[in-house]
Every structure is written in structure tokens, then in C-alpha cells.
Design a protein around this motif. Structure first.
Motif, short mmCIF file in Angstrom:
data_model
loop_
_atom_site.label_atom_id
_atom_site.label_comp_id
_atom_site.label_asym_id
_atom_site.label_seq_id
_atom_site.Cartn_x
_atom_site.Cartn_y
_atom_site.Cartn_z
N GLU A 183 0.55 -1.37 -0.05
CA GLU A 183 -0.10 -0.08 -0.21
C GLU A 183 0.83 1.14 0.02
N ALA A 217 2.13 1.84 -3.61
CA ALA A 217 1.02 2.16 -4.63
C ALA A 217 0.50 3.53 -4.41
N LEU A 253 1.52 5.97 -7.27
CA LEU A 253 0.20 6.47 -7.93
C LEU A 253 -0.28 7.81 -8.06
N ASN A 300 4.28 5.37 -13.39
CA ASN A 300 3.53 4.45 -12.64
C ASN A 300 3.70 2.94 -12.51
N LEU A 351 5.75 0.59 -9.70
CA LEU A 351 4.96 -0.53 -9.04
C LEU A 351 6.05 -1.63 -9.43
N LEU A 387 -2.27 -5.18 -4.28
CA LEU A 387 -2.62 -3.93 -4.69
C LEU A 387 -3.90 -3.61 -5.24
N THR A 390 -5.79 -0.63 -2.83
CA THR A 390 -5.62 0.82 -3.50
C THR A 390 -6.80 0.90 -4.29
#
Length: 381
Positions: free
Chosen positions: A209, A212, A216, A283, A287, A309, A313
Motif C-alpha cells: 500500500e 502504490a 500512483l 506508475n 510499481l 495492490l 488501493t
């Protein structure tokens, strides 16, 4: 040392005799000297240092240029702290020397600037005034872009598709490797540092988390915008500034070509189109780097990483990050174009505006990102 000065037929032979003596250098001028001898005389006089005495008793005639060379040499030596004087000048030669000496401009004395708190306040005021002027110019270029873009929608035939494709390749496709690499490394660093901190509480699994949301929502698009600001703002400023230095922009106006349509709209629009795509690539790369480090350091398998994820997320984080991209693109593009249009006629001006464009674009991106963060926090997104 005796330096003979060539004279034309019919003129009295002339010479400049430079002799070193214990009390200084003695320069004896004889014959007739004029404008045609100035380059040779000036070259000899410019090499003189230390105490110098100019003996003009043998000079039958000199013109204004030679008198200026002698007086200028005396003033130059006196400014350097050496003694310099003229002796033996008589008649017309003496009157001409006096006239030239009176007509020489006084040496410029630099004005003493303010010191202490007053100097700091002066510099602060100049910086604020300069920032205000730059903001006004930025607003003008932004308005020009919006107006020309609206005209393009009304008259599509004026749109320069070839220029748009070229700039999309320059600002987008060519930036993919550096954006992907740096985003991948940022993901690796986040996973490594996050795991080191969360391991103290036995919460290593929440590193997914952390990676992400950080990438993001903030770091992916922010890092991409900073990279693009460094690459593209400088490129825009250098290209438009070089055209202005060579007066190509004036030539475009003479030929009836609008610089707004030809230079500003394709560049800024290419950034608006490509920056969201670069943000998506950043992104994904971030990741991927985080997942790879989580797998090697924490034993979180790729399947588990994807599961966490998807569960932990929200999709809103992706939109929060990407909605900033067009704003960042407009800021970077307009700042780069404005700096290019502000370039003067010297190469020093081009370098100064290029560096200031990069700094201003990065500052504007970070400031806009901070405002976006406050805004999304206030509306609860």
C-alpha cells in the motif's frame, strides 16, 4: 629602442624612440604622425608600464588621433598608479593636446550601493518586482496559447499536425527510457526503505500500500513532470531563443506566419498529450520496481503483490495523480516558451534564460503539486 613609423613620400620621416632610464621610460616622438600611424603608435603605447615621460619636443605635427593616443596612455598609466607626463610640446602640438585632454570624458566612478538591511530590502524588492513581471509575461503567453488553440478549433486548416507529431516524439517518446528508469529506481528505494521501517512493527505486508499510494498519487507524476521540466523547458527555451537571436521570429511575422500558431501551440499541446502517457509509464515502472524489491527482500510474491495492490488501493489514487498531468504540462510548456521569447540578442542571454526556465518550471510544478494535495485533502479524495 627605436621604432620607425613608415611615412608616405613627401612627409617628414617620423619615429617613436622608447628608452628605459633609471627614473622610468622615456618616449620621444619626432616628425609628423597622423591617423595612418595610429595603429602602430597605439600598439607601442599600450605595452608601456611604470613611470613614463612623453617627449614631444621633436614632433613637428600630430593630428587628433595621435594626441588622443598619448593622452589616453597617460590616463591609463595614472589609473594604474604609475606616473605619466608630457614634456616638450610646443605651439600647435601643445594646443591640440590641451584640447583633447579637456574633451576626454571623466573616468566613471562606480556608485556605492546600499549596504546592510537596506541592501537586503532593495534586493528583495527587485526580486519581487522581477517575479511580478515574469508572472505577467507568463499570463500573456498562456493567454496567447489559449487564444491560438481556440482559433485552431475554429479553423482546423491552420493546425500544424506535422509539428505536433515531431514535438510529441521529442517530449514523449524520447523521454520514455529516462522516465521509466528513474521511476523503477524510485519504486525500489520506496520498497527497501519502507520494508526497513515497517519490519520494526511486523507490518511488512503493508509496504504494498505504501508503494502504490506514494507512486500512483504523488511520486509517479511528480517525478515525471520534474524530468520533463528539465528536458523540455530548456529545449523549448533554447529553440525559440535561438530563432529570436537570428531574427527568424521577425521573419515569420514578415511572411505572415503567426509565431503563436507555429511555435507555441504545437509544443504546449504535445506536452499536454504526452505527459499523462509518461505518467502512466512511470506508475507502471515504479510499481514494477517496488514489486521486485518486495519479492527479493520481504518474500512477497508477485501474485500476492498484485492481490494486495488490487484490494488495498483505490482507483481514485490513479486519477488523482493523472489529473495533475495536463496542468503540469501547460505550466512547463508556457514557461519554456515565455523564456525563449524573452531571450535577447546575446548568447549570454540565451544561457541565462534557459537555466531560469528550468528552475521556474520545476518550482511551478512542485508548487502546483502542493496546491493539488491541499485541494484533494479538503474535498476528501
Amino acid at each position: 629602442m627605436l621604432v620607425k613609423v613608415e611615412t608616405s613620400p613627401g612627409r617628414t620621416p617620423s619615429a617613436i624612440e622608447v628608452t628605459s632610464r633609471p627614473d622610468g621610460t622615456h618616449v620621444a616622438v619626432s616628425g609628423e604622425l597622423g591617423l595612418r600611424d595610429l595603429s602602430e603608435v597605439e600598439a607601442r603605447l599600450s605595452a608601456l608600464t611604470g613611470p613614463v615621460t612623453f617627449d614631444l619636443s621633436g614632433a613637428r605635427r600630430i593630428d587628433t588621433s595621435i594626441a588622443w593616443a598619448v593622452v589616453d596612455s597617460c590616463q591609463r598609466l595614472e589609473r594604474s598608479g604609475a606616473r605619466a607626463g608630457v614634456t616638450g610640446a610646443q605651439g600647435a602640438v601643445a594646443r591640440l593636446l590641451d584640447t583633447v585632454r579637456q574633451g576626454m570624458p571623466p573616468p566613471a566612478t562606480p556608485l556605492a550601493g546600499p549596504r546592510g538591511p537596506r541592501a537586503w530590502l532593495t534586493q528583495l524588492g527587485e526580486a519581487v518586482a522581477g517575479s511580478g513581471a515574469a508572472f505577467v509575461e507568463f499570463t500573456g503567453v498562456l493567454g496567447l496559447f489559449v487564444a491560438r488553440l481556440a482559433q485552431t478549433f475554429l479553423r482546423p486548416r491552420e493546425f500544424r499536425l506535422t509539428a505536433l507529431v515531431h514535438h510529441c516524439q521529442a517530449v514523449g517518446l524520447q523521454a520514455v527510457p529516462i522516465v521509466a528508469l528513474l521511476s523503477f529506481l524510485i519504486g525500489v528505494v520506496l520498497a527497501f526503505q519502507g520494508a526497513a521501517q515497517l519490519r520494526q512493527f511486523g507490518a511488512e505486508v503493508f509496504v504494498v500500500e505504501l508503494i502504490a499510494i506514494s507512486i500512483l498519487r504523488e511520486l509517479g507524476i511528480l517525478l515525471t513532470a520534474i524530468i520533463v521540466a528539465g528536458r523540455t523547458a530548456s529545449a523549448f527555451t533554447a529553440a525559440i531563443g535561438s530563432m529570436k537571436m537570428r531574427e527568424e521570429i521577425d521573419a515569420m511575422r514578415t511572411l505572415g506566419i503567426d509565431p503563436g500558431h507555429a511555435l507555441i501551440v504545437p509544443r504546449v499541446l504535445a506536452l499536454v498529450l504526452m505527459l499523462p502517457i509518461l505518467g502512466l509509464i512511470a506508475n507502471v515502472a515504479g510499481l514494477f520496481g517496488g514489486a521486485l524489491m518486495s519479492w527479493t527482500q520481504l518474500g512477497i510474491s508477485p501474485a500476492m503483490f498484485m492481490s494486495r495492490l488490487a484490494e488495498g488501493t483505490e482507483v481514485a489514487h490513479v486519477f488523482v495523480g493523472l489529473v495533475k498531468a495536463p496542468v503540469f504540462a501547460v505550466l512547463i510548456g508556457v514557461i519554456g516558451c515565455r523564456a525563449g521569447l524573452a531571450v535577447g540578442s546575446t548568447a549570454e542571454s540565451l544561457g541565462r534564460m534557459t537555466s531560469s526556465a528550468v528552475v521556474a518550471a520545476i518550482f511551478a510544478v512542485i508548487l502546483a503539486d502542493a496546491l493539488f494535495s491541499i485541494f484533494f485533502e479538503q474535498i476528501g479524495v
